[in-house]
Structures are given as structure tokens and as C-alpha cells.
Design an enzyme around this catalytic site. Sequence first.
Site, mmCIF file in Angstrom:
data_model
loop_
_atom_site.group_PDB
_atom_site.id
_atom_site.type_symbol
_atom_site.label_atom_id
_atom_site.label_comp_id
_atom_site.label_asym_id
_atom_site.label_seq_id
_atom_site.Cartn_x
_atom_site.Cartn_y
_atom_site.Cartn_z
ATOM 1 N N CYS A 1 0.840 -1.206 0.000
ATOM 2 C CA CYS A 1 0.000 0.000 0.000
ATOM 3 C C CYS A 1 0.871 1.250 0.000
ATOM 4 C CB CYS A 1 -0.910 -0.021 1.228
ATOM 5 S SG CYS A 1 -1.942 1.441 1.425
ATOM 6 N N SER B 1 0.530 3.923 1.838
ATOM 7 C CA SER B 1 0.779 4.537 3.147
ATOM 8 C C SER B 1 2.161 4.164 3.695
ATOM 9 C CB SER B 1 -0.299 4.111 4.144
ATOM 10 O OG SER B 1 -1.529 4.679 3.769
ATOM 11 N N HIS C 1 4.876 6.242 2.148
ATOM 12 C CA HIS C 1 5.091 7.580 2.726
ATOM 13 C C HIS C 1 6.147 7.527 3.826
ATOM 14 C CE1 HIS C 1 2.103 9.973 0.703
ATOM 15 N NE2 HIS C 1 1.101 9.195 1.055
ATOM 16 N N HIS D 1 0.280 -2.857 6.827
ATOM 17 C CA HIS D 1 -0.935 -2.670 7.636
ATOM 18 C C HIS D 1 -2.163 -3.286 6.976
ATOM 19 C CE1 HIS D 1 -0.813 0.433 4.624
ATOM 20 N NE2 HIS D 1 -2.112 0.494 4.720
ATOM 21 N N CYS E 1 -7.494 -2.865 3.806
ATOM 22 C CA CYS E 1 -7.196 -1.432 3.640
ATOM 23 C C CYS E 1 -7.843 -0.876 2.384
ATOM 24 C CB CYS E 1 -5.699 -1.131 3.635
ATOM 25 S SG CYS E 1 -5.351 0.604 3.300
HETATM 26 ZN ZN LIG Z 1 -3.254 1.075 3.181
#
Ligand SMILES: [Zn+2]
Length: 365
Positions: free
Chosen positions: A40, A42, A45, A61, A166
Site C-alpha cells: 500500500c 501509506s 510515505h 498494515h 485497507c
Molecule cells: Zn493502506
Amino acid sequence: MKIKAAVLYEVNSPLVVETLDLDDPKEGEVLVRLASAGVCHSDYHVMKGEWKAPLPMVLGHEAAGVVEKIGPGVNLSKPGDHVILNFRPNCGWCRYCAVGRPVLCNGADTARWMMFDGTARLHKGNQDINHFARTASFAEYVVVPQSGAVPVREDMPLDKACLIGCSVMTGVGSVINTAKVEPGSSVMVIGCGGVGLNVIQGAVLAGAGRIIAVDMLENKLAYAREFGATDIIDAGQGDTAARVRDLTDGGVDYAFEAIGNSKTILQAYESTCPGGVTTVVGMAPEDDELTINALSLPRMEKTIKGTWYGSARPWVDLPKMVDLYMSGRLQVDSLVSRTYPLDDINIAYDALGKGEVARSILLYD
Ligand SMILES: [Zn+2]
Ligand SMILES: [Zn+2]
């Protein structure tokens, strides 16, 4: 126990796949053997230093697996349960939990990269390793708070189930839970990656009329069509907001931004009609600021709202997403562009960085 995990030691450097020590689950915690984990944005980042987090850390996650062992006092799951990880494990009792907004609960008053009691279960020798989002799913096994592992029906394939944790929940939830799109309304989505495609299929589920997909990349616009977009706009060609307003007689009812950038959030806002609602799904870098015309809010009665994790109530909504998938009304298989072993996680992130994939997943044996 000894486990294999991918560790971030320094920003802008590759993850190191190595052996770590994982403690047994303590009070209220469960040990889960993972089957799959999503790659993902996120986590990216953090890898790029756009979100600050203490290192070393195991990222990840979005994952699913099987409960292997439970700690004392666990009553929400048992060994053998198939679970999807919830990266916003919550306390159950605070004002956010009580009003049905568990995503806004931190679970406990401790750092979000430790267990609720403030200590780590992951170590390398004497060094503690941080758990991203109390989840740390770029690892064969995880220990998580019991509210972070949601049991789901066993006929849900575990290799696909990770994405429900997610990208599916975030995208579909933003349409259904946050914006509450009505049948027939017009929708636009900026950014057609893993989350944006799920906004599109959420809009289809909600019965939206026109669904306009915007992206710079041709492959992502092709995915958008497959997921139900009725119109596509190449963002590289002219003023996106003006084109959307032209297509929709003055603007869409609902705009969704699924990139995480103040420029595209502004484009989304400017693409809505008077009375329209802009929902920000994308997670921007921490220092990105948004400027909008102040008078446009009252004079056009516009709304901007944020959505985190699709405003999920994970214990209700993750099983609901599974049911929608099992009954053929949610696409998950076609979100998976590529699969990788954990050892190839850096290759997977390179592909994500270049926009080559809708979503790739890691499969654990
Ligand atoms: Zn995610
Ligand atoms: Zn709470």
C-alpha cells in the site's frame, strides 16, 4: 519465536528482509500467521520520509491470516480463526468508539507503533523494533491487539482477503459510509490506484449514475473502466475541473480525491457543483497545505470532508465487505496485478512507485 520480516532502518533506503524475534502475545493480544499482505502507498510515505515515524520499523498494515495463539483475556477470537487485520485497533469504550467512529480511537494512550501497553513484541537482539500502525504486517507472523484482528468467514480466500483490510474498505467505505452517495448521483474520482478503483466500485454499489475517473496514466484509466467508470479523463490534457463541469452540467455531486495531494484536492473541489461534496480519501505528505476560496464554501454550500479507512466500523464492515465479495458484488481478484514473495518487497515498491500496478500483494507460505 524467530520470524522473517522486512525492516525499514533508514528513509529512502531499501527494506532489509531478515530474521527478528517476536514475543508471545500478552494480555489482550493475538498471534496471527499471515497468508498475504498488500503493498500500500501509506507504508511508502514512511519509506520516503513524508510521514515521520521512529525507526527501525516493520511496516505493513493491510493483511490477512490465521490466529495461531491467543494471550490471556482474549475473547474476540480463538486459534484457527481466519482474520483480516484492522489497522485502527480500538479500545471499545471511549467517546469515539461509543458513537460508532472507532477509526478516530487510538486504542490506548501509547505510541501507535507499540502494543497498547507501550512495549514492542518485535526485537532484534536487544533492540526494540517498532510496529507500524500496531500491525507490522511485512512479516510472516504478527502480534496485534485483539481488536486489530477481525474474524471473517472461512470460505473467503486468505490470499485476497488482505486487500479488504485497507484498499477495499477505504475506497468503498468512503463512498458508502462517509459521503453516503445516493443512487443516480454523479461521482468523480481523481487517482485510479488501489484505493481509487475501490471508490469507483463503491460508487457502482451505491448506484451512482455517472462515474468519472481521472488519472495521468493510461493503464490506470483502463482499470477504471473495468471497475465501472462511465467516463475517463486523462489529467495530463487540459483543465480537469473545467472538463468535469462541462461533462456534468456544472459539476459532479460527489468528488473523491484518492491521491493525497493538495493540488488534486483543489481540482476535486472545483469539479463539484454548488451543494456538492468533496471527500478526501488520499493521504498527503504531512507538510502539504490546502488553500481554497473561502467565500465559495457559504456561497455555493460546498462541503469538504475527510475519510480515514472509509470511516469503517471494522468489526461490522470488514465481514460485510467479505460478504459482498463472496456474493460477486465486489471485485477483489482483479485488483491484484502482481504477487511477490516477502523477499521481493523492494521490487514490489519500485513497481508501485512507477505506477505500474493497481495493487500488488505479498504471499507468505
Ligand atoms: Zn493502506
Ligand atoms: Zn475507543
